[in-house]
Design an enzyme around this catalytic site. Sequence first.
Site, PDB file in Angstrom:
ATOM      1  N   CYS A  82      33.105  39.075  -3.888  1.00  0.00           N
ATOM      2  CA  CYS A  82      33.643  39.083  -2.507  1.00  0.00           C
ATOM      3  C   CYS A  82      35.151  38.860  -2.464  1.00  0.00           C
ATOM      4  O   CYS A  82      35.753  38.838  -1.394  1.00  0.00           O
ATOM      5  CB  CYS A  82      32.933  38.004  -1.671  1.00  0.00           C
ATOM      6  SG  CYS A  82      33.490  36.345  -2.099  1.00  0.00           S
ATOM      7  N   GLU A 130      34.223  -3.121 -21.964  1.00  0.00           N
ATOM      8  CA  GLU A 130      34.825  -3.872 -20.843  1.00  0.00           C
ATOM      9  C   GLU A 130      33.761  -4.249 -19.811  1.00  0.00           C
ATOM     10  O   GLU A 130      32.766  -3.519 -19.649  1.00  0.00           O
ATOM     11  CB  GLU A 130      35.877  -2.997 -20.134  1.00  0.00           C
ATOM     12  CG  GLU A 130      37.035  -2.567 -21.025  1.00  0.00           C
ATOM     13  CD  GLU A 130      37.849  -3.759 -21.523  1.00  0.00           C
ATOM     14  OE1 GLU A 130      38.305  -3.716 -22.671  1.00  0.00           O
ATOM     15  OE2 GLU A 130      37.979  -4.751 -20.758  1.00  0.00           O
ATOM     16  N   SER A 166      32.595   2.902 -15.589  1.00  0.00           N
ATOM     17  CA  SER A 166      33.220   1.769 -14.884  1.00  0.00           C
ATOM     18  C   SER A 166      32.358   1.343 -13.702  1.00  0.00           C
ATOM     19  O   SER A 166      32.646   0.327 -13.059  1.00  0.00           O
ATOM     20  CB  SER A 166      34.620   2.170 -14.411  1.00  0.00           C
ATOM     21  OG  SER A 166      34.548   3.368 -13.645  1.00  0.00           O
ATOM     22  N   HIS A 173      27.546  15.456 -11.800  1.00  0.00           N
ATOM     23  CA  HIS A 173      28.786  15.919 -11.161  1.00  0.00           C
ATOM     24  C   HIS A 173      29.159  17.334 -11.568  1.00  0.00           C
ATOM     25  O   HIS A 173      30.313  17.730 -11.416  1.00  0.00           O
ATOM     26  CB  HIS A 173      29.934  14.962 -11.494  1.00  0.00           C
ATOM     27  CG  HIS A 173      29.797  13.619 -10.846  1.00  0.00           C
ATOM     28  ND1 HIS A 173      30.306  12.468 -11.397  1.00  0.00           N
ATOM     29  CD2 HIS A 173      29.198  13.236  -9.696  1.00  0.00           C
ATOM     30  CE1 HIS A 173      30.032  11.431 -10.611  1.00  0.00           C
ATOM     31  NE2 HIS A 173      29.354  11.880  -9.569  1.00  0.00           N
TER      32      HIS A 173
HETATM   33  C1  BV8 Z   1      30.077  11.311  -1.912  1.00  0.00           C
HETATM   34  C2  BV8 Z   1      33.662  15.185 -11.328  1.00  0.00           C
HETATM   35  C3  BV8 Z   1      29.110  11.680   0.198  1.00  0.00           C
HETATM   36  C4  BV8 Z   1      35.002  15.812 -11.101  1.00  0.00           C
HETATM   37  C5  BV8 Z   1      33.779  12.943 -10.354  1.00  0.00           C
HETATM   38  C6  BV8 Z   1      36.297   8.248   1.109  1.00  0.00           C
HETATM   39  C7  BV8 Z   1      36.074   9.594   1.382  1.00  0.00           C
HETATM   40  C8  BV8 Z   1      35.063  10.302   0.768  1.00  0.00           C
HETATM   41  C9  BV8 Z   1      34.239   9.652  -0.136  1.00  0.00           C
HETATM   42  C10 BV8 Z   1      34.485   8.337  -0.402  1.00  0.00           C
HETATM   43  C11 BV8 Z   1      35.476   7.613   0.201  1.00  0.00           C
HETATM   44  N1  BV8 Z   1      35.428   6.336  -0.283  1.00  0.00           N
HETATM   45  C12 BV8 Z   1      34.435   6.233  -1.172  1.00  0.00           C
HETATM   46  C13 BV8 Z   1      33.857   7.419  -1.263  1.00  0.00           C
HETATM   47  C14 BV8 Z   1      32.768   7.756  -2.089  1.00  0.00           C
HETATM   48  C15 BV8 Z   1      33.363   8.309  -3.393  1.00  0.00           C
HETATM   49  C16 BV8 Z   1      33.624   7.130  -4.314  1.00  0.00           C
HETATM   50  O1  BV8 Z   1      32.696   6.574  -4.839  1.00  0.00           O
HETATM   51  N2  BV8 Z   1      34.907   6.766  -4.469  1.00  0.00           N
HETATM   52  C17 BV8 Z   1      35.236   5.643  -5.327  1.00  0.00           C
HETATM   53  C18 BV8 Z   1      36.615   5.851  -5.907  1.00  0.00           C
HETATM   54  C19 BV8 Z   1      35.124   4.360  -4.521  1.00  0.00           C
HETATM   55  N3  BV8 Z   1      32.327   9.160  -3.927  1.00  0.00           N
HETATM   56  C20 BV8 Z   1      32.309  10.458  -3.611  1.00  0.00           C
HETATM   57  O2  BV8 Z   1      33.169  11.012  -2.970  1.00  0.00           O
HETATM   58  C21 BV8 Z   1      31.060  11.178  -4.096  1.00  0.00           C
HETATM   59  N4  BV8 Z   1      30.499  11.916  -3.008  1.00  0.00           N
HETATM   60  O3  BV8 Z   1      30.188  10.122  -1.691  1.00  0.00           O
HETATM   61  O4  BV8 Z   1      29.499  12.200  -1.025  1.00  0.00           O
HETATM   62  C22 BV8 Z   1      30.253  11.977   1.118  1.00  0.00           C
HETATM   63  C23 BV8 Z   1      30.445  13.281   1.479  1.00  0.00           C
HETATM   64  C24 BV8 Z   1      31.469  13.560   2.378  1.00  0.00           C
HETATM   65  C25 BV8 Z   1      32.313  12.543   2.853  1.00  0.00           C
HETATM   66  C26 BV8 Z   1      32.090  11.210   2.428  1.00  0.00           C
HETATM   67  C27 BV8 Z   1      31.063  10.934   1.551  1.00  0.00           C
HETATM   68  C28 BV8 Z   1      31.390  12.167  -5.191  1.00  0.00           C
HETATM   69  C29 BV8 Z   1      31.999  11.447  -6.368  1.00  0.00           C
HETATM   70  C30 BV8 Z   1      32.099  12.405  -7.553  1.00  0.00           C
HETATM   71  C31 BV8 Z   1      33.550  12.602  -7.930  1.00  0.00           C
HETATM   72  N5  BV8 Z   1      33.607  13.430  -9.145  1.00  0.00           N
HETATM   73  N6  BV8 Z   1      33.800  13.722 -11.454  1.00  0.00           N
HETATM   74  C32 BV8 Z   1      35.865  15.744 -12.323  1.00  0.00           C
HETATM   75  O5  BV8 Z   1      35.458  15.147 -13.335  1.00  0.00           O
HETATM   76  O6  BV8 Z   1      36.974  16.312 -12.260  1.00  0.00           O
HETATM   77  S1  BV8 Z   1      33.964  11.279 -10.523  1.00  0.00           S
HETATM   78  C33 BV8 Z   1      34.544  10.841 -12.060  1.00  0.00           C
HETATM   79  O7  BV8 Z   1      34.967   9.478 -12.006  1.00  0.00           O
HETATM   80  C34 BV8 Z   1      33.511  10.791 -13.126  1.00  0.00           C
HETATM   81  O8  BV8 Z   1      32.632  11.879 -13.071  1.00  0.00           O
HETATM   82  C35 BV8 Z   1      32.807   9.498 -12.914  1.00  0.00           C
HETATM   83  O9  BV8 Z   1      31.717   9.647 -12.054  1.00  0.00           O
HETATM   84  C36 BV8 Z   1      33.813   8.675 -12.183  1.00  0.00           C
HETATM   85  C37 BV8 Z   1      34.088   7.371 -12.855  1.00  0.00           C
HETATM   86  O10 BV8 Z   1      34.448   7.650 -14.131  1.00  0.00           O
HETATM   87  P1  BV8 Z   1      33.636   6.982 -15.348  1.00  0.00           P
HETATM   88  O11 BV8 Z   1      32.747   8.019 -15.888  1.00  0.00           O
HETATM   89  O12 BV8 Z   1      33.027   5.686 -14.997  1.00  0.00           O
HETATM   90  O13 BV8 Z   1      34.840   6.782 -16.274  1.00  0.00           O
HETATM   91  P2  BV8 Z   1      35.980   5.722 -16.108  1.00  0.00           P
HETATM   92  O14 BV8 Z   1      37.188   6.317 -16.730  1.00  0.00           O
HETATM   93  O15 BV8 Z   1      36.053   5.228 -14.703  1.00  0.00           O
HETATM   94  O16 BV8 Z   1      35.458   4.506 -16.976  1.00  0.00           O
HETATM   95  C38 BV8 Z   1      35.187   4.712 -18.358  1.00  0.00           C
HETATM   96  C39 BV8 Z   1      34.424   3.504 -18.814  1.00  0.00           C
HETATM   97  O17 BV8 Z   1      34.067   3.687 -20.178  1.00  0.00           O
HETATM   98  C40 BV8 Z   1      35.250   2.225 -18.751  1.00  0.00           C
HETATM   99  O18 BV8 Z   1      34.469   1.207 -18.141  1.00  0.00           O
HETATM  100  C41 BV8 Z   1      35.542   1.905 -20.214  1.00  0.00           C
HETATM  101  O19 BV8 Z   1      35.555   0.498 -20.448  1.00  0.00           O
HETATM  102  C42 BV8 Z   1      34.361   2.512 -20.903  1.00  0.00           C
HETATM  103  N7  BV8 Z   1      34.597   2.940 -22.277  1.00  0.00           N
HETATM  104  C43 BV8 Z   1      35.754   3.372 -22.831  1.00  0.00           C
HETATM  105  N8  BV8 Z   1      35.527   3.712 -24.130  1.00  0.00           N
HETATM  106  C44 BV8 Z   1      34.203   3.494 -24.368  1.00  0.00           C
HETATM  107  C45 BV8 Z   1      33.603   3.014 -23.194  1.00  0.00           C
HETATM  108  N9  BV8 Z   1      32.300   2.710 -23.118  1.00  0.00           N
HETATM  109  C46 BV8 Z   1      31.556   2.884 -24.226  1.00  0.00           C
HETATM  110  N10 BV8 Z   1      32.039   3.354 -25.389  1.00  0.00           N
HETATM  111  C47 BV8 Z   1      33.359   3.660 -25.499  1.00  0.00           C
HETATM  112  N11 BV8 Z   1      33.851   4.104 -26.673  1.00  0.00           N
END
Ligand code: BV8
Length: 260
Positions: A161, A226, A200, A130
């Site tokens: 630019c 989790e 997640s 990402h």
């Molecule tokens: C795409 C960078 C094709 C930015 C991130 C409607 C319109 C458009 C798209 C969509 C839509 N509906 C769905 C989509 C697709 C969408 C998507 O998946 N949405 C989800 C919400 C359903 N995806 C996209 O848009 C992707 N592109 O599909 O392109 C397209 C093109 C045009 C039009 C349509 C489609 C792009 C997605 C990338 C977004 N950018 N990050 C920034 O950081 O600012 S996403 C961001 O959240 C993260 O990078 C990561 O990928 C994501 C999830 O976060 P996690 O890393 O999993 O972290 P999270 O907090 O969720 O969980 C932490 C976990 O760690 C927990 O489970 C916890 O229990 C655990 N944990 C906690 N402590 C510990 C631990 N584990 C181990 N040890 C510990 N100590």
Amino acid sequence: MGANKHAVIPGALINLLREDPITAVLTGAGISAESGVPTFREAQTGLWAQFDPQELATPQAFQKDPKLVWGWYQWRRELVNQAAPNLGHHALVVMEAQLQDFRLITQNIDNLHYRAGSGQMPGGQLVEFHGNIHRTKCVEENLVMNFWPEMEEMPPQCPRCGGLLRPDVVWFGESVPESAQNAALEAARTCQVFFSIGTSTVVEPAASLPFIALQNKAFVVEVNPEPTPLTPYADVVLPQPAGNILPELVRLVWGIELNV
Ligand code: BV8
């Protein structure tokens, strides 16, 4: 809570890693939690409490209020600059050094894997799925830069630019760069062992990678306190913080002690 298949690290995983398998790892925000970097799911703190990251990390939000979105990333950059890689990051560097073919795909933009030394060993690869918060790009020419002029008026303008600069990260609704997608798919399709750590497993297309590994008959290990959508399908679930369990893993497999 998903089935806690193994409270400790099973011998099968230790023996498998000792055979030097082709290994792929997907990490999410959870691996940086122990470095003090808030995960996506935790409420934003302070100024940002009233914003939803999924609302801010979009091209629409930047178009509507570039100053606000730039300020959010500036705040996260400062947070990340004060953070340091934790033992979970360092354990992955040890694995990269010990294994012939190790590919690390991170969803995180915090640069902590690179700072720990990932992707810099022979046979190692770091894929920033990402992007990276320390890079910006010009919205007009997509020109990526590591340095940019600090200006009164933020976001800064492209020195070439005059277009606005934005973080070089993948926002919701934006496609992951083809090179990163191809590298990640190749890793998931060819690995013998796949670790999914601290994610997640919700956001696509990253969330599909562990399932592609399962289809390729890889041995899949999840590290997350989790349950996630992957938990019922993983071969091994280690429901512990990455900073605890990964150093234990490298100690048991290779006898390497990671000191604090
Ligand atoms: C795409 C960078 C094709 C930015 C991130 C409607 C319109 C458009 C798209 C969509 C839509 N509906 C769905 C989509 C697709 C969408 C998507 O998946 N949405 C989800 C919400 C359903 N995806 C996209 O848009 C992707 N592109 O599909 O392109 C397209 C093109 C045009 C039009 C349509 C489609 C792009 C997605 C990338 C977004 N950018 N990050 C920034 O950081 O600012 S996403 C961001 O959240 C993260 O990078 C990561 O990928 C994501 C999830 O976060 P996690 O890393 O999993 O972290 P999270 O907090 O969720 O969980 C932490 C976990 O760690 C927990 O489970 C916890 O229990 C655990 N944990 C906690 N402590 C510990 C631990 N584990 C181990 N040890 C510990 N100590």
